[in-house]
Each structure stands twice: as C-alpha cells, then as structure tokens.
Design a protein around this motif. Structure first.
Motif, PDB file in Angstrom:
ATOM      1  N   UNK A 151       0.837  -1.206   0.000  1.00  0.00           N
ATOM      2  CA  UNK A 151       0.000   0.000   0.000  1.00  0.00           C
ATOM      3  C   UNK A 151       0.870   1.254   0.000  1.00  0.00           C
ATOM      4  N   UNK A 152       1.877   1.289   0.856  1.00  0.00           N
ATOM      5  CA  UNK A 152       2.690   2.496   0.970  1.00  0.00           C
ATOM      6  C   UNK A 152       3.636   2.667  -0.213  1.00  0.00           C
ATOM      7  N   UNK A 153       4.095   1.587  -0.806  1.00  0.00           N
ATOM      8  CA  UNK A 153       4.932   1.733  -1.995  1.00  0.00           C
ATOM      9  C   UNK A 153       4.130   2.256  -3.175  1.00  0.00           C
ATOM     10  N   UNK A 154       2.881   1.846  -3.279  1.00  0.00           N
ATOM     11  CA  UNK A 154       2.026   2.401  -4.325  1.00  0.00           C
ATOM     12  C   UNK A 154       1.787   3.898  -4.094  1.00  0.00           C
ATOM     13  N   UNK A 155       1.585   4.267  -2.847  1.00  0.00           N
ATOM     14  CA  UNK A 155       1.407   5.689  -2.540  1.00  0.00           C
ATOM     15  C   UNK A 155       2.687   6.469  -2.816  1.00  0.00           C
ATOM     16  N   UNK A 156       3.825   5.884  -2.475  1.00  0.00           N
ATOM     17  CA  UNK A 156       5.099   6.536  -2.781  1.00  0.00           C
ATOM     18  C   UNK A 156       5.220   6.806  -4.276  1.00  0.00           C
ATOM     19  N   UNK A 157       4.874   5.808  -5.089  1.00  0.00           N
ATOM     20  CA  UNK A 157       4.983   5.976  -6.533  1.00  0.00           C
ATOM     21  C   UNK A 157       4.119   7.139  -7.018  1.00  0.00           C
ATOM     22  N   UNK A 158       2.905   7.243  -6.476  1.00  0.00           N
ATOM     23  CA  UNK A 158       2.008   8.335  -6.881  1.00  0.00           C
ATOM     24  C   UNK A 158       2.565   9.684  -6.445  1.00  0.00           C
ATOM     25  N   UNK A 159       3.084   9.768  -5.222  1.00  0.00           N
ATOM     26  CA  UNK A 159       3.613  11.039  -4.738  1.00  0.00           C
ATOM     27  C   UNK A 159       4.899  11.416  -5.452  1.00  0.00           C
ATOM     28  N   UNK A 160       5.683  10.428  -5.848  1.00  0.00           N
ATOM     29  CA  UNK A 160       6.903  10.719  -6.598  1.00  0.00           C
ATOM     30  C   UNK A 160       6.560  11.327  -7.954  1.00  0.00           C
ATOM     31  N   UNK A 161       5.550  10.761  -8.614  1.00  0.00           N
ATOM     32  CA  UNK A 161       5.128  11.334  -9.889  1.00  0.00           C
ATOM     33  C   UNK A 161       4.655  12.774  -9.712  1.00  0.00           C
ATOM     34  N   UNK A 162       3.935  13.035  -8.619  1.00  0.00           N
ATOM     35  CA  UNK A 162       3.480  14.397  -8.349  1.00  0.00           C
ATOM     36  C   UNK A 162       4.659  15.336  -8.130  1.00  0.00           C
ATOM     37  N   UNK A 163       5.668  14.870  -7.396  1.00  0.00           N
ATOM     38  CA  UNK A 163       6.845  15.702  -7.153  1.00  0.00           C
ATOM     39  C   UNK A 163       7.548  16.035  -8.460  1.00  0.00           C
ATOM     40  N   UNK A 164       7.700  15.046  -9.338  1.00  0.00           N
ATOM     41  CA  UNK A 164       8.320  15.288 -10.646  1.00  0.00           C
ATOM     42  C   UNK A 164       7.508  16.298 -11.451  1.00  0.00           C
ATOM     43  N   UNK A 165       6.188  16.143 -11.429  1.00  0.00           N
ATOM     44  CA  UNK A 165       5.342  17.072 -12.168  1.00  0.00           C
ATOM     45  C   UNK A 165       5.457  18.496 -11.646  1.00  0.00           C
ATOM     46  N   UNK A 166       5.524  18.639 -10.329  1.00  0.00           N
ATOM     47  CA  UNK A 166       5.667  19.967  -9.740  1.00  0.00           C
ATOM     48  C   UNK A 166       7.009  20.592 -10.113  1.00  0.00           C
ATOM     49  N   UNK A 167       8.067  19.782 -10.125  1.00  0.00           N
ATOM     50  CA  UNK A 167       9.369  20.298 -10.537  1.00  0.00           C
ATOM     51  C   UNK A 167       9.345  20.730 -11.995  1.00  0.00           C
ATOM     52  N   UNK A 168       8.705  19.942 -12.842  1.00  0.00           N
ATOM     53  CA  UNK A 168       8.611  20.299 -14.260  1.00  0.00           C
ATOM     54  C   UNK A 168       7.862  21.614 -14.455  1.00  0.00           C
ATOM     55  N   UNK A 169       6.913  21.901 -13.534  1.00  0.00           N
ATOM     56  CA  UNK A 169       6.145  23.144 -13.607  1.00  0.00           C
ATOM     57  C   UNK A 169       6.850  24.305 -12.911  1.00  0.00           C
ATOM     58  N   UNK A 170       8.026  24.039 -12.347  1.00  0.00           N
ATOM     59  CA  UNK A 170       8.757  25.087 -11.650  1.00  0.00           C
ATOM     60  C   UNK A 170       8.264  25.370 -10.249  1.00  0.00           C
ATOM     61  N   UNK A 171       7.431  24.514  -9.699  1.00  0.00           N
ATOM     62  CA  UNK A 171       6.874  24.714  -8.357  1.00  0.00           C
ATOM     63  C   UNK A 171       7.758  23.973  -7.354  1.00  0.00           C
ATOM     64  N   UNK A 172       8.872  24.600  -6.997  1.00  0.00           N
ATOM     65  CA  UNK A 172       9.862  23.949  -6.144  1.00  0.00           C
ATOM     66  C   UNK A 172       9.345  23.787  -4.711  1.00  0.00           C
ATOM     67  N   UNK A 173       8.625  24.781  -4.235  1.00  0.00           N
ATOM     68  CA  UNK A 173       8.158  24.722  -2.845  1.00  0.00           C
ATOM     69  C   UNK A 173       7.234  23.533  -2.618  1.00  0.00           C
ATOM     70  N   UNK A 174       6.236  23.363  -3.486  1.00  0.00           N
ATOM     71  CA  UNK A 174       5.314  22.246  -3.318  1.00  0.00           C
ATOM     72  C   UNK A 174       5.998  20.913  -3.612  1.00  0.00           C
TER      73      UNK A 174
END
Length: 275
Positions: A151-174
């Motif tokens: 369960x937690x590894x699946x959640x990690x994968x989802x949050x990692x994708x979100x972090x990458x997307x935020x970086x691609x958008x230049x949203x370093x803080x989030x």
C-alpha cells in the motif's frame, strides 16, 4: 502488579463476554510502544454487543468504562459482520498481490481499518482464544506487513510522480513538500519490512529508532532526510531531484527486504532517474 494488567482486566470484563465473543487487550500499553499508557480493550462478537457495552451493529464505536475502580478503560466493539467484510477486502488484496490484472483495482484499507488489523495482530487475547485464532487466520494477519508495504509503496509511486510534475512546472516549494510525503510513505513501507504494521504516522519516527538495527543506519538516515527535506534557494530543484534519486534507491532496498512483494506491483509505477 498494575491494577490494569491483562489478568486483572480479564477478571472483571470477561463476565460480559459471551462464548462467541473475543476480547483483546490492545493499544500502546500492550504492543510495546508505551507500557504505562492507559489500557484499551477490543471486543468482537456477532449481532448486538453484550449488555454493558454501548455500540450499534454496523458502526465502529468506542466507549470509556471504569473496571473495578481502576482507571477508565477504552473499549471498542466490532461485529463479526464488519470483520467478515474486512476479510473480503483482505482476500482481494492477496489476489491483487498475485494477479497483475487485479492490481488496477487495488483494494483500499483506510487508516481505521489498518489500525484495527494491527490491533488484532499485536493484541493480547483475554477471552475467546480459539475464535481469535480463526479471525487472525481469516484476516491473513500473518501477511499484514506485506499488504502494508505494498500500500505504501504504491502511494510513494504516486507522490513521486506528483513531485516530478511539480518540478517540471517550476513549483519547487510544493515539490519539496511532496518529497517529504514520499519519505513518509517509504518510512511506513520500511517499517513494514520489519513486521511493524502500526498505521499511526506520528509513531513512525520513534518506531524507526526502535528498529534501526534491523533496517540499517544508512536506510534510517536516508528516510529521515527525505522527511525533513525542503527546497533551498535557487538550487532547490536540483537538491530535490537528487533526493528523489535517493528515494528510488531506498525503494529498491525495501523491495529486496520484502521478497514477498511482487516487483511489478510496487516497482512498475516508479521510474528511477539520475539526478
């Protein structure tokens, strides 16, 4: 002997328990976290709860009771019907771990249900030992740590994708905040590889210290860095990407530590990248 130890509690509570009921001592006083915490009891039975226990069928309720002049005791009641429904979800989890086609509909276990399963797994049986053994087997509690890790590894994968997307958008803080969420999911999964299934996140850093020799000092330090990481100046994006690479390495180590986890169920959603 404390006046709220299991034997004392059993002597005064068991008269309320019917032959078909199961009574557990649960909570931090009985699972090794805090032996001096207030005791908690968990009662399982069919139909309406026994006299003296306030609860309704189909609702997970807790009440506070004084037993023979002792400090107040927290007592929760779950019906057999409720546990049967949870057992069906657990069976689906086990199937999802084995059959790739089922993983797209990975069952959800909310925090309250995982807390209940943890209590049933770690609690001390005060009455109804044979029934308790049947429930533990039906609920697959010997594999609960595997389900928690998945369960937690699946959640990690989802949050990692979100972090990458935020970086691609230049949203370093989030992205920095999302990185700490990645660390929280990896910490829970890492603890699960030691057999620790407590879902309360505020206990996880303390439990990590208790299990540090088992998980390894490097792994413990890595996951704590992820939890405490945040953006830092103009180099924040590069620092976060480097931390995500460390997270990927920790993710791979968790998979190696828990061979019961099928690689495809936990690894497929995470794509490691060099910083």
């Amino acid at each position: 002997m404390r006046n709220d130890d299991p034997k004392t509690l059993a002597r005064h509570i068991v008269p309320l328990v019917r032959p078909s009921d199961v009574l557990f001592a649960v909570g931090p006083a009985f699972d090794g976290r805090d032996p001096w915490a207030a005791p908690q009891l968990l009662l399982i039975g069919p139909g309406q709860p026994p006299r003296g226990v306030t609860a309704t069928v189909g609702a997970m309720r807790w009440g506070t009771y004084s037993v023979a002049g002792s400090d107040p005791v927290r007592l929760g009641f779950w019906t057999s019907q409720e546990l049967s429904a949870i057992a069906e979800t657990v069976e689906h989890l086990a199937l999802a771990a084995r059959v790739p086609a089922v993983r797209a509909h990975f069952p959800r276990l909310d925090t309250g249900t995982r807390k209940l399963l943890h209590d049933l797994r770690r609690g001390e049986v005060l009455a109804g030992a044979s029934e308790a053994a049947l429930w533990r087997e039906r609920l697959g509690l010997d594999q609960l740590h595997v389900y928690v890790a998945a369960i937690h590894l699946r959640r990690f994968a989802a949050r990692r994708r979100q972090a990458e997307g935020l970086l691609d958008d230049g949203d370093v803080e989030d992205a920095g905040w999302m990185l700490s969420e990645c660390g929280a999911e990896l910490l829970a999964a890492l603890l699960a590889t030691t057999g620790e299934t407590n879902p309360r996140r505020h206990w996880h850093p303390r439990l990590l210290r208790l299990h540090e020799k088992t998980v390894g000092a490097d792994e413990a330090a890595c996951v704590l860095r992820l939890l405490r990481h945040g953006p830092c100046g103009r180099d924040g994006a590069d620092a976060i990407r480097a931390a995500l690479w460390d997270a990927d390495r920790l993710h791979a180590q968790i998979l190696r530590r828990c061979p019961s986890l099928p690689d495809s169920s936990a690894r497929s959603a995470t794509v490691a990248r060099n910083p």
